[in-house]
Scaffold this motif. Sequence first.
Motif, short mmCIF file in Angstrom:
data_model
loop_
_atom_site.label_atom_id
_atom_site.label_comp_id
_atom_site.label_asym_id
_atom_site.label_seq_id
_atom_site.Cartn_x
_atom_site.Cartn_y
_atom_site.Cartn_z
N THR A 90 0.84 -1.21 0.00
CA THR A 90 0.00 0.00 0.00
C THR A 90 0.87 1.25 0.00
O THR A 90 0.57 2.21 -0.72
N LEU A 93 2.19 1.77 -3.48
CA LEU A 93 1.15 2.31 -4.37
C LEU A 93 0.92 3.79 -4.11
O LEU A 93 0.81 4.58 -5.05
N LYS A 108 -5.06 1.55 -11.61
CA LYS A 108 -6.46 1.29 -11.30
C LYS A 108 -7.21 0.69 -12.48
O LYS A 108 -8.20 -0.02 -12.29
N GLU A 113 -4.97 -3.83 -8.52
CA GLU A 113 -5.55 -3.37 -7.25
C GLU A 113 -6.72 -4.23 -6.83
O GLU A 113 -6.94 -4.42 -5.63
N ASN A 117 -6.21 -5.89 -3.21
CA ASN A 117 -7.14 -5.52 -2.15
C ASN A 117 -7.99 -6.71 -1.71
O ASN A 117 -8.27 -6.87 -0.52
N SER A 176 -12.26 -0.69 -6.39
CA SER A 176 -11.27 -0.93 -7.45
C SER A 176 -11.88 -1.77 -8.58
O SER A 176 -11.60 -1.55 -9.76
#
Length: 185
Positions: A90, A93, A108, A113, A117, A176
């Motif tokens: 994270t 990113l 994205k 992602e 996630n 996302s």
Amino acid sequence: MHQKRGPTVVNVPVHSSRTQNGFSCCCCQCCTCIHLEYFKTRSGMIKLAELILGFLCQGIGLQYGSGLSDDLGLSFKSFFTNVVWCLSTTLFLVICYVFSPKSIGLVKSSIFEVFFNSLAAFTFLGTCSYLAYVVNEVLNPVNFFMSQFRGYPAMSTAYILGSILGLVYAYDAYKSYRYFKGYRY
């Protein structure tokens, strides 16, 4: 016969083209390579919440869990490993998004992602459930007999914050996925 395919055009949305970058000094803009307006977006606020909760989990784990790692065993090690890899990814990113607004649209619009996630949410909820079970089975009896024992409340806080963080990652995975499918925030 096969038709030859033409070139693929990728449109990269630039999220910060209308705002000033960097910091305002008395008469000029400094550090214009930094795009802090990312943190004003919904995606930026979610990433900021993930970073804050991740650093809290890591700090509690280092402060209280490392001394109890023999008692907690694999539950603490898996929890702490999960915190470190999610936090570092994270953070990476966020650094990319802050220094390169083009990377927001590129990353994205890929599946990265969504997968990251989703995996982070799944592993956080799993490791926190395991840690909660072990903390309540191993540390709760110690806490009952020792009034100044801080390991039980601290590790309870760690798995509660980790569970909340897992839900934040799940929400980020959902958002996302919607972005990946073409729905914008």
